[in-house]
Design a protein around this motif. Structure first.
Motif, PDB file in Angstrom:
ATOM      1  N   LEU A  30     -39.187  51.233  39.462  1.00  0.00           N
ATOM      2  CA  LEU A  30     -37.870  51.019  39.403  1.00  0.00           C
ATOM      3  C   LEU A  30     -37.850  49.468  40.144  1.00  0.00           C
ATOM      4  CD1 LEU A  30     -36.132  54.193  40.629  1.00  0.00           C
ATOM      5  CD2 LEU A  30     -36.408  53.253  38.081  1.00  0.00           C
TER       6      LEU A  30
ATOM      7  N   ARG B 299     -27.786  53.298  35.352  1.00  0.00           N
ATOM      8  CA  ARG B 299     -27.557  52.408  36.474  1.00  0.00           C
ATOM      9  C   ARG B 299     -26.349  53.102  37.040  1.00  0.00           C
ATOM     10  NH1 ARG B 299     -25.156  46.307  37.003  1.00  0.00           N
ATOM     11  NH2 ARG B 299     -23.429  47.664  36.398  1.00  0.00           N
TER      12      ARG B 299
ATOM     13  N   VAL C  47     -39.926  50.537  44.492  1.00  0.00           N
ATOM     14  CA  VAL C  47     -38.691  49.724  44.456  1.00  0.00           C
ATOM     15  C   VAL C  47     -39.073  48.383  45.060  1.00  0.00           C
ATOM     16  CG1 VAL C  47     -37.054  51.832  44.396  1.00  0.00           C
ATOM     17  CG2 VAL C  47     -37.810  50.870  46.778  1.00  0.00           C
TER      18      VAL C  47
ATOM     19  N   ILE D  17     -32.926  47.958  43.376  1.00  0.00           N
ATOM     20  CA  ILE D  17     -33.769  49.188  42.358  1.00  0.00           C
ATOM     21  C   ILE D  17     -33.053  48.588  41.182  1.00  0.00           C
ATOM     22  CG2 ILE D  17     -33.399  51.359  41.454  1.00  0.00           C
ATOM     23  CD1 ILE D  17     -32.531  52.381  44.215  1.00  0.00           C
TER      24      ILE D  17
ATOM     25  N   LEU E 296     -33.858  48.619  36.853  1.00  0.00           N
ATOM     26  CA  LEU E 296     -34.295  49.472  35.689  1.00  0.00           C
ATOM     27  C   LEU E 296     -34.720  48.673  34.278  1.00  0.00           C
ATOM     28  CD1 LEU E 296     -31.473  51.843  35.912  1.00  0.00           C
ATOM     29  CD2 LEU E 296     -33.450  51.869  37.166  1.00  0.00           C
TER      30      LEU E 296
ATOM     31  N   SER F 180     -37.102  53.159  31.635  1.00  0.00           N
ATOM     32  CA  SER F 180     -36.396  53.974  32.562  1.00  0.00           C
ATOM     33  C   SER F 180     -35.815  55.301  32.018  1.00  0.00           C
ATOM     34  CB  SER F 180     -35.475  53.238  33.530  1.00  0.00           C
ATOM     35  OG  SER F 180     -36.191  52.054  33.875  1.00  0.00           O
TER      36      SER F 180
ATOM     37  N   ASP G 282     -36.203  59.597  36.199  1.00  0.00           N
ATOM     38  CA  ASP G 282     -36.538  58.471  36.993  1.00  0.00           C
ATOM     39  C   ASP G 282     -35.436  58.583  38.058  1.00  0.00           C
ATOM     40  OD1 ASP G 282     -38.885  57.969  35.700  1.00  0.00           O
ATOM     41  OD2 ASP G 282     -38.144  56.255  34.803  1.00  0.00           O
TER      42      ASP G 282
ATOM     43  N   CYS H  89     -35.730  59.300  41.970  1.00  0.00           N
ATOM     44  CA  CYS H  89     -35.212  58.060  42.958  1.00  0.00           C
ATOM     45  C   CYS H  89     -34.313  58.828  43.944  1.00  0.00           C
ATOM     46  CB  CYS H  89     -34.725  57.084  42.075  1.00  0.00           C
ATOM     47  SG  CYS H  89     -34.176  55.669  43.279  1.00  0.00           S
TER      48      CYS H  89
END
Length: 390
Positions: free
Chosen positions: A8, A268, A320, A353, A355, A359, A363, A367
């Motif tokens: 990520l 997101r 990240v 973070i 993407l 992704s 995932d 996270c």
């Protein structure tokens, strides 16, 4: 990707696309130098110009206006040159937004006393009134404003900036490295005079980039001299293998962008809802009130040590970042957040973070599971103890 790992950190770099890898493998078998006139040289030149056309098409430019470089940093350095001009009067000073990448904040070839920073709002968007005042105070300036911020994802009003800069007789450079492949844009629609790009942000190889020039621009002077490559704008035998990969990545990334980014924006939204649920009182999404890249979340928690959280995520199998990949190894506050008015404590606390096209919902779920486990401890306990417990 490594098995059982969740990546990520797509704003730092992206996986190599299969199409780019195939183009690079094919270029490995091409013997000739693109500057040679024999058949082998012409074959190499053909690959080079095919890639140049692919990159040019990605930003609506003519192929001859694309100058290949060793990456985005060199593209920025090449652009930041005194003496550029569109009309009769060359630029001798530089105005740069306070949230630019370090390679732009350095001022390129401008003396330090000729570089002035433009303020931004609390959302990280350029303060247009401050820019207008700075343009009125001096002669024609080179103005450098990134299209999308690499830490917050905030988008800048480049078209408005271009109109102001050109009315004042200046030149506009746009670092579009984070925006390419994530939002649609073209050099003409932006009104930019120079645009910097990088291959490894769109699935191409590391170590290759480009500076795209407006045909009405005079300059810039080359950084590297000694050969006639790139129409005399950058000396040295071209990195044919990397350039072929860049072109192939661009040819795939742009057509896929609309579908990819619509799906990624949904992920997101899921991520940010989860972060707010887990940390409802302390956490904040930076630049949430501004237009942003669809793939980027910068999450800040007062009292959090970002570098410790990054290690905690890593131990959980999740990559990240605590900011720009070019500076995330340094334990220091984010200059982007400080420019936005955040104090040093909060500027040290942000986790980025980001993407990409592979992704997935799983995932995001992993996270959030990791953050739920980390959040209760990282702001309260010594970081070494926390990592031992994790």
């Amino acid at each position: 990707m490594t098995a059982n790992r969740v990546y990520l950190d797509w704003n730092a770099t992206t996986p190599l696309r299969p199409e780019a890898k195939a183009a690079m493998a094919a270029a490995l078998d091409v013997v000739g130098n693109p500057s040679s006139v024999h058949a082998e040289g012409r074959a190499a030149r053909g690959l080079l110009e095919q890639a140049r056309a692919q990159v040019a098409a990605a930003v609506g430019a003519a192929p001859r206006d694309v100058v290949f470089t060793s990456g985005g940093t060199e593209a920025n350095a090449l652009a930041l040159t005194p003496g550029l001009r569109i009309g009769s009067e060359p630029v001798e000073c530089m105005l740069v937004s306070a949230v630019e990448h370090a390679s732009v904040l350095s001022g390129g070839r401008f003396p330090a006393d000729r570089v002035t920073q433009i303020q931004v709002t609390a959302d990280g968007v350029l303060d247009l009134d401050h820019l207008r005042a700075l343009l009125a105070d001096g002669g024609p300036a080179l103005v450098s404003v990134m299209l999308a911020n690499n830490e917050t994802g905030a988008l800048q009003p480049i078209r408005e900036v271009a109109e102001m800069v050109h009315e004042a007789g200046g030149v506009l450079h746009v670092d579009a490295i984070q925006a390419l492949g994530k939002i649609p844009f073209g050099i003409k629609e932006l009104g930019a005079d120079l645009v910097s790009l990088s291959a490894h942000k769109i699935g191409g190889p590391k170590g290759v980039g480009a500076l795209v020039l407006s045909p009405r621009l005079s300059g810039p002077e080359p950084l590297l001299r000694g050969g006639s490559q790139e129409l005399g704008r950058r000396a040295g035998t071209e990195n044919l293998i990397g350039i072929a990969g860049f072109g192939a990545a661009a040819a795939v990334a742009i057509p896929a962008m609309a579908d990819d980014m619509a799906r990624i924006e949904g992920l997101r939204t899921r991520l940010e809802a989860g972060l707010r649920h887990i940390s409802p009182d302390d956490g904040m999404i930076v630049s949430a009130g501004a237009p942003r890249l669809p793939n980027t979340t910068l999450f800040a928690v007062p009292g959090l040590r970002a570098e410790t959280a990054v290690i905690g995520f890593d131990l959980a199998g999740i990559a990240v970042s605590s900011g720009s990949a070019c500076s995330s190894g340094k334990v220091q506050p984010s200059h982007v957040l400080e420019a936005m008015g955040f104090g040093p404590e909060l500027a040290r606390s942000a986790i980025r973070i980001s993407l990409g096209w592979s992704s997935s919902e799983s995932d995001i779920d992993r996270c959030l599971q990791a953050w739920r486990k980390l959040a209760g401890n990282l702001t309260k306990r010594d970081h070494e103890t926390v990592l031992e417990r994790f």
